[in-house]
Design a protein around this motif. Structure first.
Motif, mmCIF file in Angstrom:
data_model
loop_
_atom_site.group_PDB
_atom_site.id
_atom_site.type_symbol
_atom_site.label_atom_id
_atom_site.label_comp_id
_atom_site.label_asym_id
_atom_site.label_seq_id
_atom_site.Cartn_x
_atom_site.Cartn_y
_atom_site.Cartn_z
ATOM 1 N N HIS A 425 1.151 -1.080 0.042
ATOM 2 C CA HIS A 425 -0.142 0.011 0.114
ATOM 3 C C HIS A 425 0.937 1.479 0.092
ATOM 4 O O HIS A 425 1.413 1.753 0.911
ATOM 5 N N VAL A 429 -1.266 5.947 5.185
ATOM 6 C CA VAL A 429 -2.338 4.944 5.806
ATOM 7 C C VAL A 429 -2.934 5.899 6.907
ATOM 8 O O VAL A 429 -2.240 5.933 8.112
ATOM 9 N N SER A 442 -7.083 -0.993 4.656
ATOM 10 C CA SER A 442 -6.127 -0.001 4.776
ATOM 11 C C SER A 442 -6.587 0.849 3.919
ATOM 12 O O SER A 442 -6.608 0.905 2.869
ATOM 13 N N GLY A 444 -5.844 5.109 2.414
ATOM 14 C CA GLY A 444 -4.822 5.828 2.498
ATOM 15 C C GLY A 444 -5.406 7.432 2.244
ATOM 16 O O GLY A 444 -6.473 7.818 1.949
#
Length: 532
Positions: A425, A429, A442, A444
């Motif tokens: 990712h 986050v 998660s 962002g």
């Protein structure tokens, strides 16, 4: 010339020391041939047997870098002895080890480092066996393609790294193997876990009610309603069932009282209370029966960024920009502990019923586990390289997850032992959420959403939220996210002033959305070679 010691000096300890010093000075500074020979005599010879044992041990323990031509000369050990043992001592020892291992392979002997077992292999992981590919091909009479490594002995875990292929002389068919390849013991520790299949998630409802960024969300213990707080300084409470279908009367009430953005919300499981925290340094307790503030918790010196309730005790834990986490008695409004130790904003807080009962994540890149009874830090985790902005924990095991811009990291809940990284990712986050089915979200700062399998770390879906019409493209960030108590609905709070509701795709199946086994295996093997 150096002065000589007179013979009539008494034989004392000082005199003996002086004579030894003069002797060493003559040896070091005298330029004649005798002095050179004496100087060379000071260097003790290398014990070849000891050196052989040391090199063999390093090879067995997984020597990190072995040159492709280490001991790979076409000369045999006997030929090198006849030539006077040319080359360095280490190269000679490696060559002798290679010859010894080849002899064991040809004779079928087993060694203490690796033994073949019926139905599988039991090998010491990471061991490097320095042999040429051409020798092992001759010993095992196995052939390989140009781009395919060859396993020399079934079950032995020996991998032949192919050497350079060259054209055979005229009149001969096939290709010859140029010496230079080595054999590497296959690591037995690189296991590829099998991920659990999860259905992908899709957007179902968008609620446009706030007039600013939506920064926090919390669910009622009965799962009948949820509350959101935003930069418009108000708290809005929605009916979950009506909000999921987009009904016009989904909004139940709006609570006003904060004078800055609201960064934390929590419903009490034992009382009809809602707790809120904001950047105005205020922590408020709302009575949901009268919709009024009944308690204030004063003490923070700056904005409050996170808020959690203790699951079994009447305690409230808040963390803020003053770099401390404060533990409050819910009834008396008194501060029980001031947990100091962070160097920057405390951006995330977790509470548990067992030690460590409080876990904090900070913008100073550290995570601290606290002893609630003593009010002291038990462990500090320094694995992250970026600010820790989110923490979450599942209900089915004693672990927790931390989120930062560098990676997601999974930890053991009892002692903070690192378990594994969730990489992939590439964003800051801001929010983490996990449900009872083992699905992690998660979210962002750039609007990207990654869905992971909690048990293995496999990312089964990557998507991106879309800003509502009329908003800027840059307003697609996600600030908070939470699953409902059933785990079937997901609420995201976003920068486009909306609250979005997601659910699993009912039409998806393992046939329509299969697990990318090849990509997952490749990622696991590549990460096994890295050292974090």
């Amino acid at each position: 010339m150096l002065p000589a010691m007179s013979e009539n000096v008494p034989d004392t300890a000082v005199a003996r020391s002086a004579r030894m010093s003069l002797k060493r000075a003559r040896i070091l500074f005298d330029s004649d041939t005798g002095g050179s020979r004496a100087r060379r005599a000071l260097v003790p010879p290398v014990d070849k047997d000891l050196h052989r044992v040391a090199v063999a041990r390093r090879v067995r323990m997984g020597y990190p870098v072995v040159p492709a031509d280490a001991g790979a000369s076409t000369d045999t050990a006997e030929g090198r002895k006849e030539k006077g043992g040319g080359g360095s001592l280490t190269a000679q020892v490696l060559a002798e080890l290679r010859e010894e291992r080849l002899r064991q392979l040809r004779s079928g002997e087993t060694t203490g480092e690796a033994t073949a077992v019926e139905g599988g292999s039991k090998a010491a992981g990471g061991q490097l066996v320095v042999h040429r590919e051409v020798d092992v091909l001759g010993a095992t009479k196995s052939a390989s393609r140009e781009d395919t490594p060859t396993v020399a002995a079934p079950g032995a875990g020996i991998l032949a790294l192919p050497g350079q292929k060259v054209k055979s002389p005229a009149g001969n068919e096939g290709e010859a193997v140029k010496p230079g390849g080595i054999l590497v013991k296959k690591s037995a520790t690189a296991k590829v876990p099998t991920p659990k299949w999860h259905a992908p998630w899709r957007l179902t409802t968008v609620l446009s009610s706030h007039l600013g960024w939506v920064r926090s969300v919390a669910f009622d213990p009965t799962n009948d309603m949820f509350a959101t707080g935003g930069a418009d300084r108000v708290i809005k409470i929605f009916d979950l069932a009506k909000a999921c279908v987009g009904a016009d009367d989904a909004l139940k009430i709006t609570l006003t009282g904060h004078i800055s953005p609201i960064r934390g919300l929590a419903f009490s499981p034992r009382h009809p209370y809602l707790f809120s925290a904001g950047e105005d340094k205020m922590v408020k307790c709302w009575d949901l029966e009268t919709n009024q503030v009944v308690r204030h918790y004063h003490g923070h010196l700056s904005g409050v960024f996170s808020l959690k309730l203790h699951p079994t005790l009447d305690l409230l834990v808040t963390g803020g920009r003053d770099a401390v986490a404060r533990v409050w008695d819910m009834r008396t409004k008194r501060q029980v502990h001031c947990l100091t130790g962070h160097d920057n904003t405390v951006g995330a807080v977790l509470t548990k019923s067992v030690d460590p009962q409080v876990i904090t994540g900070s913008y100073d890149t550290t995570i601290k586990l606290w002893d609630l009874a003593a009010g002291k830090c038990m462990t500090t985790l320094t694995h992250h390289k970026k600010s820790v902005r989110a923490l979450c924990q599942p209900s089915f095991e004693n672990t927790f997850l931390s989120g930062a811009a560098d990676a997601l990291k999974k930890w053991q809940g009892r002692d903070g032992r690192f378990i594994k990284n969730f990489t992939g990712h590439q964003a800051v986050v801001n929010a983490l959420a996990v449900n009872d089915d083992g699905v992690i979200l998660s979210a962002g700062d750039n609007g990207t959403m990654n869905f992971w399998d909690y048990g293995t770390g496999y990312c089964f879906q990557r998507t991106e939220t879309v800003a509502q019409p009329g908003s800027l493209d840059a307003e697609n960030g996600i600030f908070a996210a939470e699953f409902d108590l059933t785990g079937t609905r997901l609420i995201t709070c976003e920068a486009d002033k909306t609250v979005k509701i997601w659910k699993e795709d009912d039409e998806a199946s393992e046939m329509s959305h299969p697990i990318d086994v090849a990509g997952w295996r490749k990622k696991c093997l590549s990460e096994a070679k890295q050292r974090f």
